[in-house]
Scaffold this active site. Structure first.
Site, PDB file in Angstrom:
ATOM      1  N   GLU A 165      -2.950   8.538  17.004  1.00  0.00           N
ATOM      2  CA  GLU A 165      -3.581   9.068  15.787  1.00  0.00           C
ATOM      3  C   GLU A 165      -5.106   9.051  15.880  1.00  0.00           C
ATOM      4  O   GLU A 165      -5.773   9.890  15.286  1.00  0.00           O
ATOM      5  CB  GLU A 165      -3.121   8.272  14.565  1.00  0.00           C
ATOM      6  CG  GLU A 165      -3.563   6.807  14.591  1.00  0.00           C
ATOM      7  CD  GLU A 165      -2.993   5.982  13.426  1.00  0.00           C
ATOM      8  OE1 GLU A 165      -1.987   6.392  12.854  1.00  0.00           O
ATOM      9  OE2 GLU A 165      -3.577   4.923  13.134  1.00  0.00           O
ATOM     10  N   HIS A 223       9.032   6.286   4.552  1.00  0.00           N
ATOM     11  CA  HIS A 223       7.731   5.669   4.803  1.00  0.00           C
ATOM     12  C   HIS A 223       7.379   4.771   3.629  1.00  0.00           C
ATOM     13  O   HIS A 223       7.435   5.212   2.483  1.00  0.00           O
ATOM     14  CB  HIS A 223       6.665   6.754   4.977  1.00  0.00           C
ATOM     15  CG  HIS A 223       5.317   6.217   5.330  1.00  0.00           C
ATOM     16  ND1 HIS A 223       4.154   6.666   4.766  1.00  0.00           N
ATOM     17  CD2 HIS A 223       4.944   5.237   6.198  1.00  0.00           C
ATOM     18  CE1 HIS A 223       3.121   6.004   5.278  1.00  0.00           C
ATOM     19  NE2 HIS A 223       3.584   5.136   6.149  1.00  0.00           N
ATOM     20  N   HIS A 224       7.071   3.523   3.914  1.00  0.00           N
ATOM     21  CA  HIS A 224       6.586   2.593   2.901  1.00  0.00           C
ATOM     22  C   HIS A 224       5.178   2.163   3.265  1.00  0.00           C
ATOM     23  O   HIS A 224       4.996   1.174   3.971  1.00  0.00           O
ATOM     24  CB  HIS A 224       7.478   1.351   2.828  1.00  0.00           C
ATOM     25  CG  HIS A 224       8.806   1.581   2.192  1.00  0.00           C
ATOM     26  ND1 HIS A 224       9.832   0.672   2.285  1.00  0.00           N
ATOM     27  CD2 HIS A 224       9.270   2.615   1.437  1.00  0.00           C
ATOM     28  CE1 HIS A 224      10.889   1.137   1.610  1.00  0.00           C
ATOM     29  NE2 HIS A 224      10.573   2.316   1.099  1.00  0.00           N
ATOM     30  N   GLU A 225       4.195   2.928   2.836  1.00  0.00           N
ATOM     31  CA  GLU A 225       2.817   2.445   2.967  1.00  0.00           C
ATOM     32  C   GLU A 225       2.615   1.425   1.851  1.00  0.00           C
ATOM     33  O   GLU A 225       2.797   1.750   0.677  1.00  0.00           O
ATOM     34  CB  GLU A 225       1.832   3.608   2.859  1.00  0.00           C
ATOM     35  CG  GLU A 225       0.371   3.195   2.862  1.00  0.00           C
ATOM     36  CD  GLU A 225      -0.016   2.350   4.067  1.00  0.00           C
ATOM     37  OE1 GLU A 225       0.013   2.860   5.191  1.00  0.00           O
ATOM     38  OE2 GLU A 225      -0.338   1.150   3.878  1.00  0.00           O
ATOM     39  N   HIS A 256       3.610  -0.543  11.036  1.00  0.00           N
ATOM     40  CA  HIS A 256       2.241  -0.193  11.423  1.00  0.00           C
ATOM     41  C   HIS A 256       1.270  -1.182  10.780  1.00  0.00           C
ATOM     42  O   HIS A 256       1.533  -1.698   9.695  1.00  0.00           O
ATOM     43  CB  HIS A 256       1.904   1.234  10.992  1.00  0.00           C
ATOM     44  CG  HIS A 256       2.421   2.255  11.958  1.00  0.00           C
ATOM     45  ND1 HIS A 256       1.644   3.271  12.464  1.00  0.00           N
ATOM     46  CD2 HIS A 256       3.636   2.382  12.538  1.00  0.00           C
ATOM     47  CE1 HIS A 256       2.369   3.994  13.306  1.00  0.00           C
ATOM     48  NE2 HIS A 256       3.588   3.486  13.365  1.00  0.00           N
ATOM     49  N   GLU A 257       0.186  -1.428  11.474  1.00  0.00           N
ATOM     50  CA  GLU A 257      -0.845  -2.388  11.023  1.00  0.00           C
ATOM     51  C   GLU A 257      -0.272  -3.786  10.799  1.00  0.00           C
ATOM     52  O   GLU A 257      -0.805  -4.579  10.025  1.00  0.00           O
ATOM     53  CB  GLU A 257      -1.550  -1.904   9.737  1.00  0.00           C
ATOM     54  CG  GLU A 257      -2.354  -0.645   9.901  1.00  0.00           C
ATOM     55  CD  GLU A 257      -1.512   0.603   9.706  1.00  0.00           C
ATOM     56  OE1 GLU A 257      -1.679   1.540  10.495  1.00  0.00           O
ATOM     57  OE2 GLU A 257      -0.692   0.644   8.776  1.00  0.00           O
ATOM     58  N   GLU A 304       3.231  -0.602  15.577  1.00  0.00           N
ATOM     59  CA  GLU A 304       2.033   0.055  16.094  1.00  0.00           C
ATOM     60  C   GLU A 304       1.143  -1.069  16.616  1.00  0.00           C
ATOM     61  O   GLU A 304       1.174  -1.369  17.799  1.00  0.00           O
ATOM     62  CB  GLU A 304       1.376   0.865  14.995  1.00  0.00           C
ATOM     63  CG  GLU A 304       0.168   1.647  15.469  1.00  0.00           C
ATOM     64  CD  GLU A 304      -0.651   2.187  14.319  1.00  0.00           C
ATOM     65  OE1 GLU A 304      -1.141   3.306  14.438  1.00  0.00           O
ATOM     66  OE2 GLU A 304      -0.834   1.479  13.303  1.00  0.00           O
ATOM     67  N   GLU A 317      -6.660  -2.223  16.386  1.00  0.00           N
ATOM     68  CA  GLU A 317      -6.839  -0.795  16.664  1.00  0.00           C
ATOM     69  C   GLU A 317      -8.209  -0.527  17.289  1.00  0.00           C
ATOM     70  O   GLU A 317      -9.072   0.119  16.698  1.00  0.00           O
ATOM     71  CB  GLU A 317      -6.600   0.003  15.384  1.00  0.00           C
ATOM     72  CG  GLU A 317      -5.162  -0.182  14.896  1.00  0.00           C
ATOM     73  CD  GLU A 317      -4.791   0.681  13.700  1.00  0.00           C
ATOM     74  OE1 GLU A 317      -5.645   1.449  13.239  1.00  0.00           O
ATOM     75  OE2 GLU A 317      -3.643   0.575  13.245  1.00  0.00           O
TER      76      GLU A 317
HETATM   77  C1  NOJ Z   1      -1.854   4.408   9.488  1.00  0.00           C
HETATM   78  C2  NOJ Z   1      -0.631   4.597  10.320  1.00  0.00           C
HETATM   79  O1  NOJ Z   1      -0.825   4.161  11.630  1.00  0.00           O
HETATM   80  C3  NOJ Z   1      -0.266   6.056  10.278  1.00  0.00           C
HETATM   81  O2  NOJ Z   1       0.818   6.322  11.139  1.00  0.00           O
HETATM   82  C4  NOJ Z   1       0.026   6.455   8.863  1.00  0.00           C
HETATM   83  O3  NOJ Z   1       0.261   7.838   8.840  1.00  0.00           O
HETATM   84  C5  NOJ Z   1      -1.141   6.119   7.948  1.00  0.00           C
HETATM   85  N1  NOJ Z   1      -1.568   4.775   8.139  1.00  0.00           N
HETATM   86  C6  NOJ Z   1      -0.787   6.307   6.500  1.00  0.00           C
HETATM   87  O4  NOJ Z   1       0.104   5.305   6.092  1.00  0.00           O
HETATM   88 CA    CA Z   2      -2.588   2.571  12.321  1.00  0.00          CA
END
Ligand code: NOJ
Ligand code: CA
Length: 726
Positions: free
Chosen positions: A518, A423-425, A493-494, A512, A182
């Site tokens: 963002e 969403h699975h953070e 993402h990440e 991503e 990023e």
């Molecule tokens: C980073 C992600 O790129 C973003 O899309 C997300 O909203 C946040 N992390 C929270 O998980």
């Molecule tokens: Ca990100």
């Protein structure tokens, strides 16, 4: 849908060639690869394109833990050539069919060395196969370790594959970092990266930048005499990601592998193979973007029936958190340890965005505008304690906050024919996610979800591993494979940057793995050139969830103290739906912002996310890009044209349209006085009649763009609209 072979695989000529120097040509004869063993027995290759050298002699070596050097003293024991010509159909993509056409050379090398630790000078014999594939768009090669006594289960400390470039090329690069891509891109000569040793510092929390002279791939290069060269990898599985060390005085690059927690880089068991190393080359930048070589080097799909995999557009409870008007957290409590308190006792903070009522608002908007899905972030407990603590068990992926009614939203979304996206953070605790994944996916299916956005913010658990190391590379594939069993689509993402694995796992729609929109919400943002570089770098490996479509460009409308701005015009945000390819496209702004400009939102409603064909009309990395695409199975075309911080006129002949047909063409353009900085939201929308002889002239503002929607003209159009005149 199962890919269908249109032309059978042709293995024309497999034959043994005894000489030590080997030459391979691409099917069109433009590329030539030479392989030889140096006088010291070092595997060495070089590459030319239209008789111009691309790579001078480049060596190939490995460092294997507790074993002698695996770099020289090789002999050639076997050599085979072959050719392959097949056309396959991706489940989704920029084009509906892809030709996989290459000539192949596979050399088997053997090295006999002293066995370490043996007092009686016993010898050990090890073998290595190097497989080269030369396509009309470039070179792919990989290493294979066949089953053998002295290499059964081993650790690689390093791979040293050289790419000996022929000059001090211009490079579009981001610094080496095992945990993040990023970054904004730097554009410098290779010599400037070389001179930076030890000086480049861009340490942000969680990003282990090891910069020195290392850069990430896909690496885009341009030589002084106009050769475009893209270096990356294909089919990254069970192996760490590569970086390019720019530490030689002669502009040569050497690979470096993301290390693991125990000080090596990869654990391998024979038979083993590395990912393909890829070098895509042309004297025309557009050819780089049109290349399908990376997909071709991946294995065919592992999913027999892909009919459930659907490219889609979505809105989401998302931007409001990034601009700060909403929160992922349910409560305002800081430093809550989610496993030590009863989260039900936490007081709501009044900003929680993932409430039943707010999600219904997004569902209503999606339903009214033909948007397929609604992403909801911050729906599950844990956000009070998710960031920075490097904790194992923050999220369980099945417990909603009290103001998010899973059942009611399932009912409401289904009634409106909208799909909710979960969403699975993971807060980078892959260990926790793997333990809970089946329960999490069963919960999704039981509640009507068939897509998930995963996230890996933070330091990886298992601790000591990184986002780009072998353990995590295996994790992302495991998640894609497990998701496929549940018929779940993934947007990661990440995660590690893509390497064409969507051919094998078409349910892994996008990632991503680069600096997305963002960053414009809460940082210095992405410079206006950013989106002209991404297609030549990150997107070479596969689709990106960039989250375009921001209409409210200056973020001080939400809070006068807020200085952040989106570094594009509004019209450029529309163009990104075409220029930044993804089968998963978010309309990232708030519904209320779209409702103020429904005339411009019409483009997002109309634009396709799956394509029959793609034409790269104009392209120069870092400067501009114009792409036209035909919607899959429809007679509609869409064009996106973008520029960097300089204004320009984009010239687009519509000669891709069938002759003798009339089309209604709607142009969403920057207004005359538009400027990303001074007047970003000024746009015009005009419709005309056009045909295959029309040449569009699109005026792009500084940091601007244009989006064009083309459909067969109706009788009313022919009566109502004027012929196009620039
Ligand atoms: C980073 C992600 O790129 C973003 O899309 C997300 O909203 C946040 N992390 C929270 O998980
Ligand atoms: Ca990100």
């Amino acid at each position: 849908m199962k890919p269908k072979l249109l032309i059978a695989i042709l293995i024309l000529a497999y034959c043994v060639i005894p000489a030590t120097a080997q030459t391979l040509r691409s099917p069109d004869g433009k590329f030539e690869l030479n392989f030889k063993l140096s006088a010291a027995g070092e595997p060495t290759y070089n590459l030319s394109y239209k008789k111009r050298p691309v790579l001078n002699d480049s060596k190939m070596a490995f460092a294997i833990k507790d074993q002698p050097s695996f770099a020289s003293h090789f002999t050639l024991v076997d050599s085979k050539t072959g050719t392959h010509d097949e056309t396959w159909k991706p489940a989704w993509g920029e084009v509906s069919s892809i030709r996989d056409h290459y000539n192949e050379l596979a050399v088997t090398l053997q090295q006999v060395s002293d066995k370490p630790g043996s007092s009686d000078s016993r010898k050990m014999t090890r073998r290595l196969v190097i497989r080269f594939r030369l396509f009309d768009d470039g070179l792919g090669f990989r290493y294979e370790f066949p089953v053998q006594d002295e290499l059964k289960y081993f650790q690689l400390n390093e791979e040293r594959t050289e790419f000996s470039l022929t000059g001090d090329h211009k490079a579009f690069w981001i610094p080496g970092c095992y945990d993040s891509q990023e970054f904004a891109y730097n554009t410098t000569k290779l010599s400037e990266i070389h001179a930076m040793k030890g000086k480049y510092v861009d340490l942000e929390a969680d990003k282990k930048v090891f910069a020195d002279n290392a850069v990430q791939t896909p690496l885009m290069l341009k030589s002084d005499d106009g050769l475009y060269i893209n270096i990356h990898e294909a089919a990254l599985t069970n192996y760490p990601a590569i970086y390019m060390m720019v530490d030689r005085d002669d502009f040569g690059l050497t690979t470096h592998l993301a290390p693991n927690a125990v000080g090596s880089a990869a654990f391998l068991q024979t038979p083993a193979k590395t990912p393909w190393r890829t070098v895509i080359v042309s004297d025309n930048a557009a050819d780089i973007l049109a290349s399908k070589m990376i997909l071709n080097l991946n294995e065919p799909t592992k999913i027999a029936n892909t009919s459930w995999i659907k490219p889609q557009k979505f809105v989401g409870v998302w931007w409001e958190m990034h601009i700060g008007t909403g929160s992922w957290n349910y409560s305002d409590t800081n430093n809550v340890k989610i496993d030590e308190v009863d989260w039900k006792t936490l007081k709501p903070n009044g900003k929680h965005a993932a409430t039943t009522a707010n999600v219904k608002r997004y569902i209503d908007f999606a339903a009214a505008n033909g948007i397929d899905g609604v992403l909801v972030e911050g729906w599950n407990v844990g956000w009070e304690d998710w960031y920075g603590n490097w904790k194992e068990n923050v999220f369980d992926f099945v417990t909603p906050y009290p103001d998010f009614d899973v059942r009611e939203l399932q009912r409401y979304a289904a009634a409106k024919k909208v799909k909710l996206i979960m969403h699975h953070e993971t807060s980078a605790s892959a260990a926790n996610y793997e333990r809970r994944i089946d329960e999490a996916f069963r919960f999704m299916k039981a509640n009507g979800y068939d897509s998930v956005k995963t996230g890996y913010v933070g330091r990886i658990i298992p601790r000591g591993e990184s986002h780009d190391g072998q353990t995590m590379v295996n994790h992302y594939s495991f998640v894609a494979e497990t998701a496929a069993k549940y018929r779940i689509m993934i947007d990661s993402h990440e995660s590690v940057r893509l390497t064409g694995l969507s051919r094998t796992y078409p349910n892994w729609l996008a990632a991503e793995a680069a600096r997305g929109n963002e960053y414009n919400a809460w940082s210095v943002g992405n410079p206006p050139e950013h989106e002209t570089i991404l297609p030549f770098t990150r997107l070479m490996g596969g689709p990106m969830d960039y989250t375009p479509g921001i209409f409210e460009i200056k973020l001080n409308v939400y809070d006068p103290a807020k200085k952040e701005v989106v570094h594009t015009t509004l019209a450029k945000q529309l163009a990104l739906y075409v220029t930044l390819y993804s089968p998963l496209q978010m309309a990232a702004d708030l519904p209320q912002n779209y409702e103020k400009r429904m005339d411009a939102f019409q483009f997002i409603r109309d634009v396709a996310v799956d394509w029959d064909d793609t034409w790269i009309a104009e392209a120069e990395p870092g400067d501009y890009l114009t792409i036209a695409r035909k919607a899959k199975g429809r007679l509609n075309w869409f064009i996106g044209a973008i520029t960097d911080e300089n204004s320009r006129v984009s010239t687009v002949p519509l000669d891709f349209l069938p002759a003798d047909e009339k089309y209604a063409v709607t142009i969403y353009a920057d207004a005359k006085d538009a400027d990303w900085d001074k007047n970003p939201m000024a746009y015009t929308i005009e419709s005309y009649i056009a045909d295959s002889k029309t040449v569009l002239k699109l005026a792009l503002a500084k940091g601007g763009g244009a989006a064009v929607s083309i459909r067969p003209a109706t009788r009313t159009d022919l009566f109502r609209l004027k012929p196009y005149a620039p």
